[in-house]
Design an enzyme around this catalytic site. Structure first.
Site, PDB file in Angstrom:
ATOM      1  N   HIS A 135      40.073 -13.217 -43.102  1.00 64.88           N
ATOM      2  CA  HIS A 135      39.686 -12.172 -44.051  1.00 64.88           C
ATOM      3  C   HIS A 135      38.205 -11.837 -44.044  1.00 64.88           C
ATOM      4  O   HIS A 135      37.787 -10.897 -44.710  1.00 64.88           O
ATOM      5  CB  HIS A 135      40.074 -12.564 -45.481  1.00 64.88           C
TER       6      HIS A 135
HETATM    7  C1  UD1 Z   1      36.293 -12.387 -51.379  1.00 67.32           C
HETATM    8  C2  UD1 Z   1      34.993 -13.182 -51.260  1.00 67.32           C
HETATM    9  C3  UD1 Z   1      35.149 -14.254 -50.182  1.00 67.32           C
HETATM   10  C4  UD1 Z   1      36.362 -15.124 -50.464  1.00 67.32           C
HETATM   11  C5  UD1 Z   1      37.594 -14.221 -50.586  1.00 67.32           C
HETATM   12  C6  UD1 Z   1      38.830 -15.036 -50.886  1.00 67.32           C
HETATM   13  C7  UD1 Z   1      32.897 -12.008 -51.747  1.00 67.32           C
HETATM   14  C8  UD1 Z   1      31.692 -11.413 -51.157  1.00 67.32           C
HETATM   15  N1  UD1 Z   1      33.875 -12.342 -50.877  1.00 67.32           N
HETATM   16  O1  UD1 Z   1      36.503 -11.705 -50.164  1.00 67.32           O
HETATM   17  O2  UD1 Z   1      34.004 -15.072 -50.181  1.00 67.32           O
HETATM   18  O3  UD1 Z   1      36.519 -16.051 -49.412  1.00 67.32           O
HETATM   19  O4  UD1 Z   1      37.358 -13.274 -51.646  1.00 67.32           O
HETATM   20  O5  UD1 Z   1      39.987 -14.261 -50.721  1.00 67.32           O
HETATM   21  O6  UD1 Z   1      32.966 -12.148 -52.944  1.00 67.32           O
HETATM   22  N2  UD1 Z   1      41.843  -6.157 -52.021  1.00 67.32           N
HETATM   23  C9  UD1 Z   1      43.078  -5.779 -52.498  1.00 67.32           C
HETATM   24  N3  UD1 Z   1      43.604  -6.476 -53.550  1.00 67.32           N
HETATM   25  C10 UD1 Z   1      42.960  -7.525 -54.135  1.00 67.32           C
HETATM   26  C11 UD1 Z   1      41.684  -7.900 -53.653  1.00 67.32           C
HETATM   27  C12 UD1 Z   1      41.149  -7.205 -52.592  1.00 67.32           C
HETATM   28  O7  UD1 Z   1      43.691  -4.859 -51.989  1.00 67.32           O
HETATM   29  O8  UD1 Z   1      43.494  -8.130 -55.085  1.00 67.32           O
HETATM   30  C13 UD1 Z   1      41.260  -5.448 -50.860  1.00 67.32           C
HETATM   31  C14 UD1 Z   1      40.422  -4.267 -51.223  1.00 67.32           C
HETATM   32  O9  UD1 Z   1      40.573  -3.311 -50.236  1.00 67.32           O
HETATM   33  C15 UD1 Z   1      39.008  -4.804 -51.122  1.00 67.32           C
HETATM   34  C16 UD1 Z   1      39.142  -5.810 -50.010  1.00 67.32           C
HETATM   35  O10 UD1 Z   1      40.460  -6.337 -50.146  1.00 67.32           O
HETATM   36  O11 UD1 Z   1      38.098  -3.795 -50.853  1.00 67.32           O
HETATM   37  C17 UD1 Z   1      38.147  -6.903 -50.076  1.00 67.32           C
HETATM   38  O12 UD1 Z   1      38.132  -7.550 -51.345  1.00 67.32           O
HETATM   39  P1  UD1 Z   1      36.762  -8.194 -51.896  1.00 67.32           P
HETATM   40  O13 UD1 Z   1      36.976  -8.755 -53.224  1.00 67.32           O
HETATM   41  O14 UD1 Z   1      35.634  -7.251 -51.700  1.00 67.32           O
HETATM   42  O15 UD1 Z   1      36.453  -9.362 -50.872  1.00 67.32           O
HETATM   43  P2  UD1 Z   1      37.416 -10.378 -50.114  1.00 67.32           P
HETATM   44  O16 UD1 Z   1      37.484  -9.938 -48.698  1.00 67.32           O
HETATM   45  O17 UD1 Z   1      38.688 -10.632 -50.854  1.00 67.32           O
END
Ligand code: UD1
Length: 359
Positions: free
Chosen positions: A206
Protein backbone atom coordinates in the site's frame (compact mmCIF):
# COMPACT_ATOMS: atom_id res chain seq x y z
CA UNK A 1 -7.54 11.64 35.10
CA UNK A 2 -9.07 12.49 31.74
CA UNK A 3 -7.48 10.61 28.85
CA UNK A 4 -8.31 11.17 25.20
CA UNK A 5 -7.19 8.66 22.57
CA UNK A 6 -6.89 9.66 18.91
CA UNK A 7 -7.04 6.90 16.30
CA UNK A 8 -7.38 7.18 12.53
CA UNK A 9 -6.26 4.10 10.65
CA UNK A 10 -6.47 0.34 10.72
CA UNK A 11 -3.07 -0.21 12.42
CA UNK A 12 -3.84 2.55 14.94
CA UNK A 13 -6.81 0.53 16.17
CA UNK A 14 -4.73 -2.61 16.62
CA UNK A 15 -2.07 -0.74 18.62
CA UNK A 16 -4.50 1.24 20.77
CA UNK A 17 -7.16 -1.35 21.70
CA UNK A 18 -5.05 -2.98 24.46
CA UNK A 19 -3.90 0.43 25.72
CA UNK A 20 -7.49 1.59 26.20
CA UNK A 21 -8.38 -1.71 27.88
CA UNK A 22 -5.44 -1.54 30.30
CA UNK A 23 -5.95 2.13 31.17
CA UNK A 24 -9.69 1.74 31.72
CA UNK A 25 -8.99 -1.15 34.08
CA UNK A 26 -6.22 0.75 35.90
CA UNK A 27 -8.07 4.08 36.09
CA UNK A 28 -11.78 3.12 36.34
CA UNK A 29 -12.71 6.51 37.77
CA UNK A 30 -10.94 8.39 35.01
CA UNK A 31 -12.61 9.48 31.81
CA UNK A 32 -11.59 7.70 28.61
CA UNK A 33 -12.63 9.39 25.37
CA UNK A 34 -11.98 7.84 21.97
CA UNK A 35 -11.75 10.10 18.93
CA UNK A 36 -11.66 8.53 15.45
CA UNK A 37 -10.35 10.97 12.86
CA UNK A 38 -11.89 9.00 9.97
CA UNK A 39 -8.63 8.82 7.98
CA UNK A 40 -9.71 5.24 7.27
CA UNK A 41 -13.45 5.06 6.76
CA UNK A 42 -14.38 1.98 4.70
CA UNK A 43 -16.15 -0.63 6.81
CA UNK A 44 -13.43 -3.16 6.02
CA UNK A 45 -10.70 -0.69 7.01
CA UNK A 46 -12.26 0.48 10.24
CA UNK A 47 -15.58 -0.72 11.74
CA UNK A 48 -14.72 -4.40 11.46
CA UNK A 49 -11.70 -3.73 13.62
CA UNK A 50 -13.72 -2.21 16.44
CA UNK A 51 -15.92 -5.30 16.45
CA UNK A 52 -13.07 -7.81 16.42
CA UNK A 53 -10.82 -6.02 18.88
CA UNK A 54 -13.62 -5.55 21.38
CA UNK A 55 -12.80 -1.86 21.43
CA UNK A 56 -15.46 0.59 22.62
CA UNK A 57 -17.15 2.60 19.86
CA UNK A 58 -15.52 6.00 19.29
CA UNK A 59 -17.10 8.85 21.26
CA UNK A 60 -16.34 11.30 18.46
CA UNK A 61 -15.95 10.83 14.71
CA UNK A 62 -14.12 13.63 12.89
CA UNK A 63 -14.80 12.23 9.40
CA UNK A 64 -11.76 13.82 7.79
CA UNK A 65 -11.56 11.17 5.04
CA UNK A 66 -8.97 11.13 2.28
CA UNK A 67 -7.05 14.03 0.78
CA UNK A 68 -3.54 15.33 0.29
CA UNK A 69 -1.30 15.20 3.35
CA UNK A 70 -1.84 18.89 4.07
CA UNK A 71 -5.61 18.61 3.68
CA UNK A 72 -5.88 15.48 5.84
CA UNK A 73 -3.63 16.93 8.55
CA UNK A 74 -5.27 20.36 8.53
CA UNK A 75 -8.82 18.97 8.63
CA UNK A 76 -7.91 16.78 11.59
CA UNK A 77 -6.37 19.71 13.46
CA UNK A 78 -9.34 21.97 12.76
CA UNK A 79 -11.86 19.40 13.97
CA UNK A 80 -9.84 18.13 16.94
CA UNK A 81 -8.96 21.51 18.43
CA UNK A 82 -12.48 22.46 19.65
CA UNK A 83 -12.91 18.99 21.12
CA UNK A 84 -9.68 19.28 23.10
CA UNK A 85 -10.64 22.76 24.27
CA UNK A 86 -14.02 21.45 25.40
CA UNK A 87 -12.84 18.21 27.04
CA UNK A 88 -9.63 19.55 28.63
CA UNK A 89 -7.94 16.13 28.80
CA UNK A 90 -4.94 15.60 31.07
CA UNK A 91 -3.33 13.37 28.46
CA UNK A 92 -3.74 12.76 24.73
CA UNK A 93 -2.64 9.29 23.58
CA UNK A 94 -1.51 8.94 19.96
CA UNK A 95 -0.27 5.70 18.35
CA UNK A 96 2.02 5.05 15.40
CA UNK A 97 3.06 7.33 12.59
CA UNK A 98 0.11 8.20 10.36
CA UNK A 99 -1.19 11.64 9.43
CA UNK A 100 -3.76 11.45 12.24
CA UNK A 101 -0.89 10.97 14.71
CA UNK A 102 0.93 14.03 13.41
CA UNK A 103 -2.19 16.20 13.45
CA UNK A 104 -3.20 15.16 16.97
CA UNK A 105 0.31 15.71 18.33
CA UNK A 106 0.52 19.21 16.84
CA UNK A 107 -2.94 20.20 18.04
CA UNK A 108 -2.42 18.97 21.60
CA UNK A 109 1.02 20.49 21.94
CA UNK A 110 -0.22 23.93 20.83
CA UNK A 111 -2.87 23.72 23.56
CA UNK A 112 -0.28 22.70 26.15
CA UNK A 113 -1.83 19.26 26.69
CA UNK A 114 0.63 16.45 27.53
CA UNK A 115 0.97 13.75 24.89
CA UNK A 116 1.77 10.03 25.15
CA UNK A 117 3.15 8.49 21.96
CA UNK A 118 2.72 4.73 21.56
CA UNK A 119 5.38 3.10 19.32
CA UNK A 120 7.90 5.85 19.77
CA UNK A 121 11.48 6.07 18.50
CA UNK A 122 11.24 4.10 15.25
CA UNK A 123 13.34 5.60 12.44
CA UNK A 124 13.87 4.59 8.82
CA UNK A 125 16.19 7.60 8.31
CA UNK A 126 14.30 8.21 5.08
CA UNK A 127 12.55 11.55 5.24
CA UNK A 128 10.86 11.02 1.89
CA UNK A 129 8.49 8.67 3.75
CA UNK A 130 5.51 10.57 5.19
CA UNK A 131 5.52 8.30 8.24
CA UNK A 132 9.11 9.30 9.14
CA UNK A 133 8.14 12.97 9.32
CA UNK A 134 5.08 12.09 11.39
CA UNK A 135 7.14 10.03 13.87
CA UNK A 136 9.80 12.69 14.36
CA UNK A 137 7.22 15.37 15.14
CA UNK A 138 5.15 13.14 17.44
CA UNK A 139 8.24 12.13 19.43
CA UNK A 140 9.62 15.65 19.68
CA UNK A 141 6.44 16.96 21.29
CA UNK A 142 5.46 13.99 23.44
CA UNK A 143 5.91 13.90 27.19
CA UNK A 144 5.61 10.14 27.54
CA UNK A 145 7.40 8.15 24.85
CA UNK A 146 6.45 4.47 24.88
CA UNK A 147 9.12 2.38 23.17
CA UNK A 148 8.67 -1.10 21.82
CA UNK A 149 12.21 -1.95 20.71
CA UNK A 150 15.52 -1.11 22.34
CA UNK A 151 17.00 0.52 19.22
CA UNK A 152 14.51 3.35 19.75
CA UNK A 153 16.53 4.52 22.76
CA UNK A 154 19.57 5.46 20.64
CA UNK A 155 17.39 6.99 17.90
CA UNK A 156 15.72 9.30 20.40
CA UNK A 157 18.93 10.20 22.25
CA UNK A 158 20.43 11.21 18.89
CA UNK A 159 17.59 13.74 18.53
CA UNK A 160 18.28 15.18 21.97
CA UNK A 161 15.35 13.53 23.75
CA UNK A 162 16.08 12.87 27.41
CA UNK A 163 15.92 9.37 28.90
CA UNK A 164 13.40 10.56 31.51
CA UNK A 165 10.72 10.82 28.79
CA UNK A 166 11.34 7.28 27.49
CA UNK A 167 9.56 4.15 28.74
CA UNK A 168 10.47 0.83 27.14
CA UNK A 169 7.20 -1.06 27.68
CA UNK A 170 7.08 -3.40 24.65
CA UNK A 171 4.81 -3.88 21.66
CA UNK A 172 1.09 -3.21 22.08
CA UNK A 173 0.34 -4.54 18.56
CA UNK A 174 1.69 -7.89 19.74
CA UNK A 175 -0.57 -7.61 22.82
CA UNK A 176 -3.52 -7.65 20.44
CA UNK A 177 -2.14 -10.60 18.50
CA UNK A 178 -1.56 -12.59 21.69
CA UNK A 179 -5.08 -11.76 22.93
CA UNK A 180 -6.63 -12.97 19.66
CA UNK A 181 -4.40 -16.00 19.12
CA UNK A 182 -6.81 -18.72 20.21
CA UNK A 183 -9.54 -17.18 18.02
CA UNK A 184 -7.55 -16.78 14.80
CA UNK A 185 -5.79 -20.15 15.16
CA UNK A 186 -9.10 -21.96 14.76
CA UNK A 187 -10.29 -20.09 11.65
CA UNK A 188 -8.20 -21.84 8.98
CA UNK A 189 -8.87 -19.23 6.31
CA UNK A 190 -6.23 -20.84 4.08
CA UNK A 191 -8.29 -23.96 3.44
CA UNK A 192 -11.38 -21.81 2.79
CA UNK A 193 -9.37 -20.13 0.00
CA UNK A 194 -8.21 -23.51 -1.26
CA UNK A 195 -4.53 -23.07 -0.41
CA UNK A 196 -2.39 -25.39 1.67
CA UNK A 197 -0.99 -24.18 5.02
CA UNK A 198 2.74 -23.44 4.79
CA UNK A 199 2.73 -23.53 0.99
CA UNK A 200 1.35 -20.16 -0.11
CA UNK A 201 2.57 -16.55 -0.15
CA UNK A 202 0.51 -13.78 1.45
CA UNK A 203 0.92 -10.28 -0.03
CA UNK A 204 0.06 -6.76 1.14
CA UNK A 205 1.11 -3.56 -0.63
CA UNK A 206 0.00 0.00 0.00
CA UNK A 207 2.91 2.44 0.25
CA UNK A 208 2.96 5.31 -2.24
CA UNK A 209 6.57 4.52 -3.30
CA UNK A 210 5.40 1.13 -4.51
CA UNK A 211 1.79 1.51 -5.57
CA UNK A 212 1.51 5.09 -6.88
CA UNK A 213 3.85 4.64 -9.87
CA UNK A 214 5.18 2.18 -12.46
CA UNK A 215 6.50 -0.27 -9.85
CA UNK A 216 2.95 -1.48 -9.17
CA UNK A 217 2.57 -3.08 -12.62
CA UNK A 218 6.03 -4.67 -12.34
CA UNK A 219 5.17 -6.02 -8.90
CA UNK A 220 1.92 -7.59 -10.11
CA UNK A 221 3.82 -9.28 -12.98
CA UNK A 222 6.48 -10.57 -10.58
CA UNK A 223 3.77 -11.91 -8.25
CA UNK A 224 2.05 -13.62 -11.17
CA UNK A 225 5.37 -15.37 -12.00
CA UNK A 226 5.77 -16.42 -8.37
CA UNK A 227 2.22 -17.79 -8.45
CA UNK A 228 3.42 -20.39 -10.97
CA UNK A 229 5.51 -21.84 -8.09
CA UNK A 230 3.29 -21.16 -5.07
CA UNK A 231 -0.24 -19.76 -4.76
CA UNK A 232 -0.29 -16.05 -3.94
CA UNK A 233 -3.05 -14.59 -1.74
CA UNK A 234 -3.37 -10.80 -1.99
CA UNK A 235 -5.95 -8.84 0.05
CA UNK A 236 -5.89 -5.46 -1.67
CA UNK A 237 -5.78 -2.15 0.27
CA UNK A 238 -8.20 0.46 -1.21
CA UNK A 239 -5.33 2.73 -2.21
CA UNK A 240 -3.72 -0.13 -4.14
CA UNK A 241 -7.04 -1.20 -5.65
CA UNK A 242 -7.56 2.31 -7.08
CA UNK A 243 -4.07 2.37 -8.52
CA UNK A 244 -4.45 -1.11 -10.01
CA UNK A 245 -7.69 -0.08 -11.70
CA UNK A 246 -6.11 3.12 -12.99
CA UNK A 247 -3.10 1.19 -14.34
CA UNK A 248 -5.36 -1.45 -15.91
CA UNK A 249 -3.67 -4.23 -13.90
CA UNK A 250 -5.66 -7.44 -14.16
CA UNK A 251 -5.98 -10.53 -12.05
CA UNK A 252 -3.43 -13.09 -13.18
CA UNK A 253 -3.63 -16.86 -12.97
CA UNK A 254 -2.72 -18.11 -9.50
CA UNK A 255 -3.13 -14.68 -7.89
CA UNK A 256 -5.98 -14.82 -5.39
CA UNK A 257 -7.11 -11.20 -4.96
CA UNK A 258 -9.55 -10.20 -2.22
CA UNK A 259 -11.01 -7.19 -0.47
CA UNK A 260 -9.18 -6.09 2.70
CA UNK A 261 -9.76 -8.81 5.31
CA UNK A 262 -10.86 -8.54 8.91
CA UNK A 263 -8.04 -8.76 11.41
CA UNK A 264 -8.79 -12.28 12.63
CA UNK A 265 -8.95 -13.60 9.08
CA UNK A 266 -5.76 -11.82 8.15
CA UNK A 267 -3.88 -13.13 11.20
CA UNK A 268 -5.10 -16.64 10.42
CA UNK A 269 -3.65 -16.38 6.90
CA UNK A 270 -0.41 -14.83 8.15
CA UNK A 271 0.12 -17.57 10.73
CA UNK A 272 -0.34 -20.24 8.04
CA UNK A 273 1.61 -18.59 5.21
CA UNK A 274 4.84 -20.09 3.85
CA UNK A 275 6.03 -16.55 3.16
CA UNK A 276 4.71 -13.01 3.49
CA UNK A 277 5.57 -10.28 0.97
CA UNK A 278 4.80 -6.77 2.19
CA UNK A 279 5.68 -3.09 2.43
CA UNK A 280 3.84 -2.69 5.75
CA UNK A 281 5.53 -1.87 9.04
CA UNK A 282 3.25 -3.77 11.39
CA UNK A 283 3.34 -6.97 9.34
CA UNK A 284 7.13 -7.08 9.64
CA UNK A 285 6.55 -7.25 13.41
CA UNK A 286 3.67 -9.71 13.42
CA UNK A 287 5.60 -12.18 11.22
CA UNK A 288 8.56 -11.86 13.60
CA UNK A 289 6.36 -12.80 16.54
CA UNK A 290 4.81 -15.69 14.59
CA UNK A 291 8.14 -16.90 13.15
CA UNK A 292 6.94 -16.61 9.52
CA UNK A 293 9.46 -15.58 6.80
CA UNK A 294 8.75 -12.02 5.66
CA UNK A 295 10.12 -10.35 2.51
CA UNK A 296 9.87 -6.58 2.63
CA UNK A 297 9.66 -4.60 -0.60
CA UNK A 298 11.42 -1.50 0.70
CA UNK A 299 14.95 -0.10 0.70
CA UNK A 300 14.92 0.42 4.44
CA UNK A 301 12.99 -0.42 7.56
CA UNK A 302 12.30 1.50 10.75
CA UNK A 303 12.06 -1.92 12.41
CA UNK A 304 15.59 -3.42 12.22
CA UNK A 305 14.74 -5.60 15.21
CA UNK A 306 12.75 -7.77 12.77
CA UNK A 307 15.86 -8.29 10.61
CA UNK A 308 18.00 -9.20 13.62
CA UNK A 309 15.32 -11.66 14.69
CA UNK A 310 15.98 -13.55 11.45
CA UNK A 311 12.42 -13.54 10.08
CA UNK A 312 12.50 -10.40 7.92
CA UNK A 313 14.51 -9.87 4.71
CA UNK A 314 14.70 -6.50 2.93
CA UNK A 315 14.22 -7.14 -0.78
CA UNK A 316 14.67 -3.48 -1.71
CA UNK A 317 12.15 -1.40 -3.61
CA UNK A 318 12.65 -3.84 -6.46
CA UNK A 319 9.87 -6.09 -7.79
CA UNK A 320 12.39 -8.28 -9.67
CA UNK A 321 13.72 -9.46 -6.27
CA UNK A 322 10.42 -11.35 -5.76
CA UNK A 323 11.88 -14.04 -8.06
CA UNK A 324 14.55 -14.81 -5.41
CA UNK A 325 11.98 -15.84 -2.78
CA UNK A 326 11.61 -19.58 -3.60
CA UNK A 327 15.39 -20.10 -3.37
CA UNK A 328 15.58 -18.08 -0.14
CA UNK A 329 12.82 -20.21 1.38
CA UNK A 330 14.55 -23.43 0.33
CA UNK A 331 17.83 -22.35 1.96
CA UNK A 332 16.25 -20.93 5.07
CA UNK A 333 17.33 -21.83 8.56
CA UNK A 334 13.95 -22.78 10.01
CA UNK A 335 15.05 -22.55 13.64
CA UNK A 336 12.42 -20.63 15.60
CA UNK A 337 13.89 -17.82 17.70
CA UNK A 338 12.55 -15.95 20.66
CA UNK A 339 10.49 -12.83 19.90
CA UNK A 340 12.22 -9.51 20.74
CA UNK A 341 12.23 -8.44 24.41
CA UNK A 342 8.85 -7.35 25.83
CA UNK A 343 6.84 -8.60 22.85
CA UNK A 344 4.93 -10.72 25.31
CA UNK A 345 1.31 -9.59 25.39
CA UNK A 346 1.78 -7.35 28.45
CA UNK A 347 3.05 -4.10 26.97
CA UNK A 348 -0.19 -2.19 27.57
CA UNK A 349 -0.16 -3.19 31.25
CA UNK A 350 3.34 -1.77 31.67
CA UNK A 351 2.25 1.36 29.80
CA UNK A 352 -0.75 1.73 32.10
CA UNK A 353 1.54 1.48 35.15
CA UNK A 354 3.54 4.46 33.87
CA UNK A 355 0.44 6.55 33.16
CA UNK A 356 -1.25 5.61 36.44
CA UNK A 357 1.82 6.78 38.34
CA UNK A 358 1.07 10.30 37.02
CA UNK A 359 -2.62 10.23 37.96
C1 UD1 B 1 -2.09 5.19 5.83
C2 UD1 B 1 -0.80 5.66 6.50
C3 UD1 B 1 0.23 4.54 6.47
C4 UD1 B 1 -0.34 3.27 7.08
C5 UD1 B 1 -1.63 2.91 6.34
C6 UD1 B 1 -2.25 1.66 6.92
C7 UD1 B 1 -0.26 8.05 6.37
C8 UD1 B 1 0.62 9.04 5.73
N1 UD1 B 1 -0.22 6.81 5.83
O1 UD1 B 1 -1.81 4.95 4.47
O2 UD1 B 1 1.36 4.93 7.22
O3 UD1 B 1 0.61 2.23 6.96
O4 UD1 B 1 -2.55 4.01 6.46
O5 UD1 B 1 -3.26 1.17 6.08
O6 UD1 B 1 -0.96 8.38 7.29
N2 UD1 B 1 -8.95 4.81 1.05
C9 UD1 B 1 -10.22 4.29 0.93
N3 UD1 B 1 -10.88 3.92 2.06
C10 UD1 B 1 -10.33 4.03 3.30
C11 UD1 B 1 -9.04 4.58 3.43
C12 UD1 B 1 -8.36 4.96 2.29
O7 UD1 B 1 -10.74 4.15 -0.17
O8 UD1 B 1 -10.98 3.67 4.31
C13 UD1 B 1 -8.19 5.19 -0.16
C14 UD1 B 1 -8.40 6.60 -0.59
O9 UD1 B 1 -8.34 6.64 -1.97
C15 UD1 B 1 -7.17 7.31 -0.06
C16 UD1 B 1 -6.13 6.22 -0.16
O10 UD1 B 1 -6.83 5.01 0.09
O11 UD1 B 1 -6.87 8.44 -0.81
C17 UD1 B 1 -5.02 6.37 0.80
O12 UD1 B 1 -5.48 6.51 2.14
P1 UD1 B 1 -4.62 7.38 3.20
O13 UD1 B 1 -5.30 7.41 4.48
O14 UD1 B 1 -4.19 8.66 2.59
O15 UD1 B 1 -3.27 6.56 3.34
P2 UD1 B 1 -2.98 5.00 3.36
O16 UD1 B 1 -2.37 4.65 2.05
O17 UD1 B 1 -4.14 4.20 3.85
Amino acid sequence: MRILYVVGTRPNLVKTAPVIGALRARLPDGSHTIVHTGQHYDRLMSEVFFEELGMPEPDHMLEVGSGTHAVQTARTMERLEPLLVDQEPDLVVVPGDVNSTLAAALTATKLGIPIAHVESGLRSFDRSMPEEVNRIVADEFSDLLFLHSDEAIENLRAEGIGDERMHFVGNTMIDTLVALESRFRELDVASRLGVEAGAFALVTLHRPALVDGPLLGETISALASLAAEMPVVFPVHPRTRKMMEAAGAREADGLILSEPLGYLEFLSLMAEAGAVITDSGGIQEETTYLGIPCFTLRDNTERPVTIRAGTNTLLGLDPSAIATIPAALAGRDAERREPPPLWDGKAAERLADVVAARA
